[in-house]
Write a protein that holds these residues in place. Structure first.
Motif, PDB file in Angstrom:
ATOM      1  N   GLU A 193       0.827  -1.205   0.000  1.00  0.00           N
ATOM      2  CA  GLU A 193       0.000   0.000   0.000  1.00  0.00           C
ATOM      3  C   GLU A 193       0.863   1.258   0.000  1.00  0.00           C
ATOM      4  O   GLU A 193       0.538   2.241  -0.684  1.00  0.00           O
ATOM      5  N   HIS A 194       1.939   1.248   0.752  1.00  0.00           N
ATOM      6  CA  HIS A 194       2.861   2.388   0.752  1.00  0.00           C
ATOM      7  C   HIS A 194       3.466   2.589  -0.637  1.00  0.00           C
ATOM      8  O   HIS A 194       3.569   3.726  -1.121  1.00  0.00           O
ATOM      9  N   PHE A 195       3.863   1.490  -1.266  1.00  0.00           N
ATOM     10  CA  PHE A 195       4.450   1.583  -2.611  1.00  0.00           C
ATOM     11  C   PHE A 195       3.450   2.187  -3.589  1.00  0.00           C
ATOM     12  O   PHE A 195       3.788   3.071  -4.383  1.00  0.00           O
ATOM     13  N   LEU A 196       2.204   1.709  -3.537  1.00  0.00           N
ATOM     14  CA  LEU A 196       1.183   2.220  -4.440  1.00  0.00           C
ATOM     15  C   LEU A 196       0.878   3.690  -4.178  1.00  0.00           C
ATOM     16  O   LEU A 196       0.651   4.469  -5.113  1.00  0.00           O
ATOM     17  N   LEU A 197       0.877   4.081  -2.896  1.00  0.00           N
ATOM     18  CA  LEU A 197       0.614   5.483  -2.568  1.00  0.00           C
ATOM     19  C   LEU A 197       1.730   6.379  -3.091  1.00  0.00           C
ATOM     20  O   LEU A 197       1.458   7.433  -3.689  1.00  0.00           O
ATOM     21  N   VAL A 198       2.962   5.971  -2.903  1.00  0.00           N
ATOM     22  CA  VAL A 198       4.089   6.760  -3.408  1.00  0.00           C
ATOM     23  C   VAL A 198       4.014   6.879  -4.925  1.00  0.00           C
ATOM     24  O   VAL A 198       4.243   7.950  -5.499  1.00  0.00           O
ATOM     25  N   ASP A 199       3.681   5.786  -5.595  1.00  0.00           N
ATOM     26  CA  ASP A 199       3.577   5.794  -7.055  1.00  0.00           C
ATOM     27  C   ASP A 199       2.498   6.766  -7.518  1.00  0.00           C
ATOM     28  O   ASP A 199       2.698   7.530  -8.475  1.00  0.00           O
ATOM     29  N   ALA A 200       1.349   6.772  -6.830  1.00  0.00           N
ATOM     30  CA  ALA A 200       0.265   7.688  -7.201  1.00  0.00           C
ATOM     31  C   ALA A 200       0.660   9.138  -6.945  1.00  0.00           C
ATOM     32  O   ALA A 200       0.336  10.030  -7.741  1.00  0.00           O
ATOM     33  N   LEU A 201       1.366   9.379  -5.846  1.00  0.00           N
ATOM     34  CA  LEU A 201       1.819  10.735  -5.552  1.00  0.00           C
ATOM     35  C   LEU A 201       2.849  11.201  -6.577  1.00  0.00           C
ATOM     36  O   LEU A 201       2.834  12.363  -7.005  1.00  0.00           O
ATOM     37  N   ASP A 202       3.753  10.304  -6.977  1.00  0.00           N
ATOM     38  CA  ASP A 202       4.733  10.651  -8.009  1.00  0.00           C
ATOM     39  C   ASP A 202       4.047  11.070  -9.304  1.00  0.00           C
ATOM     40  O   ASP A 202       4.528  11.963 -10.028  1.00  0.00           O
ATOM     41  N   SER A 203       2.902  10.418  -9.586  1.00  0.00           N
ATOM     42  CA  SER A 203       2.151  10.727 -10.805  1.00  0.00           C
ATOM     43  C   SER A 203       1.221  11.918 -10.628  1.00  0.00           C
ATOM     44  O   SER A 203       0.512  12.289 -11.578  1.00  0.00           O
TER      45      SER A 203
END
Length: 248
Positions: A193-203
């Motif tokens: 979940e942390h990985f996915l959140l960081v990825d969404a924030l990067d985008s």
């Protein structure tokens, strides 16, 4: 079972009042920090006289600090009795987490498009530090708090962010209880979940980041809520056994 009521003066070593900081704010900040970090544990009594002496204050700013912390849900005040650090309460937990489930996704959604490169770099660093700290529960708790608050910092909604931070403070003992129950499979889910959140924030994808944050909070609410209800039932059963008038 409550923690020992003996308050060690060691917990205030290194605590200093900031320049221009009022006495009341100083006392509030110090006590809040000690509760959030778990030095003062749920159920532990807080004696105004002892706190005032150890911080070099009169009782008035300590009394005002306890009233403020009560309004934040961190302390319980009872007339003619010492204050106590708030304990785990299933109903309070559900209320706080349902509010978080609605408010934090909004903050994340509004924040994501506005995050600067520097803010994103800090989010990445915090995520990496969490990855390297899973064997240290207290460090993970602090880093995780910083990580999620950082994800919302660019929301440009100061009232909402103050409210969210208050909820994080008042729910820290719930999160500590949750952290003590997680296993390897739970950690794997949190990491994903942390990985996915960081990825969404990067985008800069606010809607995706909001959905991930919502699912993250909901999963904790469901998992820990069940655990708290079980603990509460165990305590009721134990209490009934102790006071059963039919027992000899």
């Amino acid at each position: 079972m409550r923690d020992s009521d003996t308050l060690s003066s060691d917990i205030f070593i290194g605590v200093e009042r900031a320049p221009g900081e009022s006495l009341g704010y100083f006392a509030t900040r110090v006590l809040r920090d000690k509760i959030v970090e778990g030095t003062l544990r749920p159920g532990q009594r807080i004696f105004q006289e002892a706190i005032a002496e150890q911080l070099g204050l009169s009782r008035i700013p300590v009394r005002d600090a306890l009233r403020q912390l009560e309004s934040e849900g961190l302390v319980r005040l009872v007339p003619n009795s010492p204050a106590r650090v708030a304990e785990l309460d299933p109903a309070e937990f559900t209320e706080i987490y349902e509010m978080r489930e609605h408010l934090e996704p909004l903050a994340v959604e509004r924040s994501a498009p506005n995050l600067t490169d520097e803010q994103l770099d800090r989010i990445h660093r915090l995520s990496e530090q969490i990855e390297n700290s899973w064997d240290d529960s207290e460090r993970v708790l602090k880093l995780d708090r910083d990580f999620h608050l950082a994800s919302m910092q660019a929301a440009r909604m100061p009232r909402l962010l103050r409210l969210v931070e208050d909820f994080w403070n008042s729910s820290q003992h719930f999160r500590r209880a949750y952290r003590e129950t997680v296993g390897e499979s739970d950690i794997a889910v949190i990491r994903a979940e942390h990985f996915l959140l960081v990825d969404a924030l990067d985008s800069r994808d606010g809607k995706q980041a909001a959905q991930i944050a919502r699912n993250h909070i909901r999963r904790t609410r469901v998992r820990l809520g069940g655990r708290l209800e079980a603990m509460s039932e165990e305590q009721r059963t134990a209490g009934n056994a102790r006071f059963d008038p039919g027992r000899r």
